[in-house]
Design an enzyme around this catalytic site. Structure first.
Site, PDB file in Angstrom:
ATOM      1  CG  ASP A  69      11.299   5.243  23.296  1.00  0.00           C
ATOM      2  OD1 ASP A  69      11.187   5.745  22.169  1.00  0.00           O
ATOM      3  OD2 ASP A  69      10.307   4.935  24.001  1.00  0.00           O
ATOM      4  CG  ASN A 124       8.069   5.391  12.788  1.00  0.00           C
ATOM      5  OD1 ASN A 124       8.447   4.571  11.963  1.00  0.00           O
ATOM      6  ND2 ASN A 124       8.013   5.120  14.088  1.00  0.00           N
ATOM      7  N   GLY A 130       3.368   5.135  11.871  1.00  0.00           N
ATOM      8  CA  GLY A 130       3.698   4.915  13.274  1.00  0.00           C
ATOM      9  C   GLY A 130       4.209   6.130  14.013  1.00  0.00           C
ATOM     10  CD  GLN A 131       6.037  11.956  12.834  1.00  0.00           C
ATOM     11  OE1 GLN A 131       5.647  11.952  11.658  1.00  0.00           O
ATOM     12  NE2 GLN A 131       6.784  12.932  13.339  1.00  0.00           N
ATOM     13  CB  SER A 132       2.957   8.422  18.457  1.00  0.00           C
ATOM     14  OG  SER A 132       4.186   8.157  19.092  1.00  0.00           O
ATOM     15  CG  HIS A 137      11.177  10.964  17.025  1.00  0.00           C
ATOM     16  ND1 HIS A 137      10.044  11.702  16.762  1.00  0.00           N
ATOM     17  CD2 HIS A 137      10.782   9.671  17.057  1.00  0.00           C
ATOM     18  CE1 HIS A 137       9.012  10.896  16.653  1.00  0.00           C
ATOM     19  NE2 HIS A 137       9.424   9.657  16.813  1.00  0.00           N
ATOM     20  CG  HIS A 139      12.513   5.282  16.944  1.00  0.00           C
ATOM     21  ND1 HIS A 139      11.833   5.052  18.108  1.00  0.00           N
ATOM     22  CD2 HIS A 139      11.655   5.978  16.154  1.00  0.00           C
ATOM     23  CE1 HIS A 139      10.611   5.565  18.029  1.00  0.00           C
ATOM     24  NE2 HIS A 139      10.476   6.140  16.844  1.00  0.00           N
TER      25      HIS A 139
END
Ligand code: 5GP
Ligand code: ZN
Length: 151
Positions: A69, A124, A130-132, A137, A139
């Protein structure tokens, strides 16, 4: 508020200065507004999986890619994604179940291989969670004690 087609990013702008983000469309206070990535053509993680955008990859096969990340939230923080564009967990199809099993097993194997015996897997789903980046994906976080509940 973000306008339709965009999302208010939860990250501080400083984080995104690192991202060479061609998807930043507007700045507001210390936050950025990012384009909502629902199209494959416009998806930063599709570009990473295709090698169009560089990433520090730790694993790749026909179906999944794992990379560190850019804005780590723990001493060890990598992401594992399917090469196939899936927006998030809520849009998984029945046919994706085996893929998700492989993704999860690979995440655990990679964590162990990279010295993270105790780790947290986070996915997320949706901006308020909190998904951006709107390419599914997982984490993988570790390298320090992780508190619970998460924020
Ligand atoms: P989300 O907030 O969607 O759950 O997680 C997206 C993650 O992707 C964030 O932790 C963010 O730091 C990371 N990220 C976003 N863009 C890039 C990039 O271009 N390269 C890498 N390596 N990570 C990225
Ligand atoms: Zn994608």
């Amino acid at each position: 508020m973000a306008s339709p087609g965009t999302l208010q990013c939860r990250h501080k702008l400083d984080s995104y200065k690192k991202l060479k983000s061609n998807n930043i469309v507007k700045l507001k206070a210390d936050r950025c507004i990012i384009a909502k990535e629902t199209e494959m053509d416009d998806c930063i993680f599709c570009k990473i999986s295709q090698g169009v955008i560089p990433a520090n990859k730790l694993y790749e096969d026909d179906e999944v890619v794992a990379f560190w990340d850019l804005n780590p939230q723990a001493p060890k923080h990598f992401l594992i994604i399917p090469k196939k564009h899936v927006v998030g967990p809520a849009t998984l199809a029945p046919a994706d179940e085996a893929l998700m099993g492989r993704l999860t097993r690979r995440a655990a194997e990679l964590a162990t291989r990279h010295g993270i015996p105790d780790f947290r897997l986070v996915m997320n789903n949706g901006a308020k969670a909190g998904q951006s980046v709107f390419h599914l994906h997982m984490h993988v976080l570790g390298g320090r004690p992780l508190s619970w509940p998460p924020g």
